[in-house]
Enzyme design. Structure first.
Site, mmCIF file in Angstrom:
data_model
loop_
_atom_site.group_PDB
_atom_site.id
_atom_site.type_symbol
_atom_site.label_atom_id
_atom_site.label_comp_id
_atom_site.label_asym_id
_atom_site.label_seq_id
_atom_site.Cartn_x
_atom_site.Cartn_y
_atom_site.Cartn_z
ATOM 1 N N GLU A 28 -3.922 12.282 -2.401
ATOM 2 C CA GLU A 28 -4.328 12.249 -0.503
ATOM 3 C C GLU A 28 -2.796 11.986 -0.126
ATOM 4 O O GLU A 28 -2.094 10.648 -0.169
ATOM 5 C CB GLU A 28 -5.494 10.405 -1.135
ATOM 6 C CG GLU A 28 -6.210 11.031 -1.318
ATOM 7 C CD GLU A 28 -7.577 11.268 0.066
ATOM 8 O OE1 GLU A 28 -7.202 12.234 0.333
ATOM 9 O OE2 GLU A 28 -9.031 12.035 -1.109
ATOM 10 N N LYS A 64 -0.299 0.124 -8.162
ATOM 11 C CA LYS A 64 0.363 -0.590 -7.975
ATOM 12 C C LYS A 64 0.386 -0.652 -6.163
ATOM 13 O O LYS A 64 0.472 0.504 -5.872
ATOM 14 C CB LYS A 64 1.891 0.205 -8.673
ATOM 15 C CG LYS A 64 2.804 -0.170 -8.164
ATOM 16 C CD LYS A 64 3.958 0.374 -7.570
ATOM 17 C CE LYS A 64 4.458 1.233 -6.282
ATOM 18 N NZ LYS A 64 4.807 0.604 -5.009
ATOM 19 N N GLU A 87 5.046 15.413 10.003
ATOM 20 C CA GLU A 87 4.306 13.501 10.524
ATOM 21 C C GLU A 87 5.685 12.644 10.644
ATOM 22 O O GLU A 87 6.605 12.091 9.845
ATOM 23 C CB GLU A 87 3.952 13.695 9.065
ATOM 24 C CG GLU A 87 3.297 11.861 9.128
ATOM 25 C CD GLU A 87 2.008 12.383 7.547
ATOM 26 O OE1 GLU A 87 2.753 11.977 6.821
ATOM 27 O OE2 GLU A 87 1.112 12.240 7.344
ATOM 28 N N CYS A 134 -2.735 7.955 7.825
ATOM 29 C CA CYS A 134 -2.191 9.830 7.825
ATOM 30 C C CYS A 134 -3.434 10.915 8.087
ATOM 31 O O CYS A 134 -2.859 12.367 8.725
ATOM 32 C CB CYS A 134 -2.970 10.083 5.987
ATOM 33 S SG CYS A 134 -4.261 8.904 5.588
#
Ligand code: NAP
Ligand code: MG
Length: 475
Positions: A255, A181, A386, A289
């Site tokens: 991850e 997906k 983040e 990331c």
């Protein structure tokens, strides 16, 4: 002196976007339960209408993957699987220009990056794992490692086709079949990849692409017919997934996010470090990331370094992602832009000093000027959370021990950077950093032969390299 550049737009005519796409199940494009639209974040123009898979669509895709696994792909010798992977890699190379333009249109990233970074790495991942398909007995996971079965894979929007390659190449090399997906805002290159699977004559059901949003991802991850879940995305959703598969026989790799420290010592080559800082946080609009989103600079050189950094940032060209001169493209979605703005306002409120590059921004689309915050302390939210945008938090340190302590003071542990002239210092510091990848005198360098993954809340499991095979083998 600042140079003027004439516009150098890449042509859109190299790619033909269909008005509407279905799901890719069992080798064919089929209708979906629902529909949604994907847009170009640089212009807000709708690009295409895409199928939204519900639980029954996901069920069909998993069933197709299961059949293909049992009848064709699982039993096929590795040397035969390799041929398909090599073929896919070559078709990706042949269609690289078209795929780069499509990625830039759907995602907003500069064509210079999709052309020179994403697409070459996508092809490299397929070539690299094609090479492993007939050598799995020598990979260090026993004399006859077996595939797991059906892999359910969910990926984010920041490197759509590259994340697909990271997921699909090792899974297929090991003999698994997949249902993938893509992210809601960037489905188009995954659908182009589905066409490439047809072009490569990949047996039906080996790769299935189900487009949709979070609910589609949840249906896939929770499907009882999935043997292995591979997820790249936010730590929040990663935790939900870990909970939902707990107690099942499913294997999982996650991850997740990061808040990497980029550490600059007083003996670093300053001009190179400035380039590395810029690359670390402004590459791909900071939607990375492993971005170097916390700059830790030794106090004695902080003023000089920040002056050079601002001078360099003022030269960044922000705008049309299809222009080959553009350094920083569009923010991927309005929702992401809102998050970046909100966290930056928290930075202001907490007393950090904001400085943004004085660049003109287009009127339409989603944009955020490259920004740094100085006077940031470790307690500030912009030092802990983040931001996933072009925003750098600057902190200082006096001693190497303080640098290590600050660098490790984060719930994440995905990557880090060290800038110093001394090899011995680099090795000593790298040893003490709790990060999956540590770059020295460079940043954001990727290679299919090198494992990538995190510690702590950055997730578990490794992708890339020999290590990346482990997640797709029973041993
Ligand atoms: P996200 O919201 O976690 O989305 C990631 C993917 O999961 C998307 O395809 C998303 O669908 C889907 N999803 C959402 N809710 C789900 C659920 N409950 N169950 C299953 N799937 C679900 O993350 P994002 O905001 O798109 O991506 C940014 C994050 O990804 C950042 O935190 C970044 O650090 C992380 N990231 C990590 C890596 C790495 O290698 N460690 C690489 C890239 C990005 P929708 O598209 O509909 O939301
Ligand atoms: Mg889009």
């Amino acid at each position: 002196m600042v140079f003027e550049y004439a516009p150098a737009p890449e042509s859109r005519s190299v790619v033909e976007i269909k008005p509407s796409y279905g799901l890719f199940i069992d080798g064919e494009f089929v209708d979906a339960a629902g529909r949604f639209k994907t847009a170009n974040p640089a212009t807000e123009e709708v690009l295409a209408d895409v199928g939204e898979a519900d639980a029954s669509d996901v069920d069909r895709a998993v069933a197709a993957a299961r059949r293909a696994y049992e009848r064709v792909w699982g039993p096929m010798p590795g040397r035969e699987r390799a041929k398909y992977l090599y073929r896919i890699a070559r078709i990706v190379q042949e269609r690289a220009r078209e795929l780069a333009v499509l990625e830039t249109l759907d995602n907003g990233k500069p064509i210079r990056e999709s052309r020179d970074v994403d697409l070459p790495l996508v092809a490299a991942h397929f070539f690299y794992y094609a090479g492993w398909a007939d050598k799995l007995a020598y990979a260090g996971f026993g004399p006859d490692p077996k595939p797991l079965g059906v892999a359910g894979q969910v990926i984010p929007w920041n490197f759509p086709l590259l994340m697909l390659a990271w997921k699909i190449a090792p899974a297929l090399a090991c003999g698994n079949t997949v249902v993938l997906k893509p992210a809601e805002t960037t489905p188009l290159t995954a659908l182009a990849f589905a066409e490439i699977c047809q072009q490569a004559d990949l047996p039906p059901g080996v790769v299935n692409i189900v487009t949709g949003a979070g609910d589609t991802g949840r249906a896939l991850v929770e499907h009882p017919g999935v043997d292995k879940v591979a997820f790249t995305g936010s730590t929040e959703v990663g935790k939900q997934i870990a909970r939902s598969v707990a107690g099942s026989r499913k294997r999982v790799t996650l991850e997740l996010g990061g808040k990497a420290a980029n550490i600059v010592f007083d003996d670093a080559p300053i001009d190179q470090a400035v380039e590395g800082i810029v690359n670390g946080i402004f590459f791909n609009q900071g939607h990375v990331c492993c971005a170097g989103s916390r700059l830790l600079v030794q106090e004695s050189i902080a003023d000089d370094l920040l002056e050079s950094l601002k001078r360099r940032m003022a030269l960044l060209r922000v705008g049309d992602p299809l222009d080959k001169n553009t350094d920083v493209g569009a923010i991927n979605s309005r929702a992401q832009l809102d998050r970046i703005r909100a966290l930056s306002e928290v930075g202001d409120a907490e007393g950090a000093q904001r400085w943004s590059a004085p660049c003109p921004l287009p009127d339409r689309g989603f944009w955020f000027a490259p920004t740094i915050f100085t006077g940031v302390s470790q307690a500030h939210r912009i030092a802990r959370e983040e931001i996933f945008g072009p925003v750098l938090s600057v902190l200082t340190f006096r001693t190497p021990a303080e640098a290590v302590e600050k660098a490790n003071n984060t719930p994440y542990g995905l990557s880090a950077g060290i800038w110093s002239d001394k090899g011995s210092r680099i090795l000593a510091i790298a040893d003490r950093l709790r990060a999956g990848v540590v770059w020295a005198n460079t940043f954001n360098k990727f290679d299919p032969t090198s494992p990538f993954g995190g510690y702590k809340e950055s997730g578990y499991g490794r992708e890339g390299g020999r290590h990346g095979l482990e997640a797709y083998l029973a041993h």
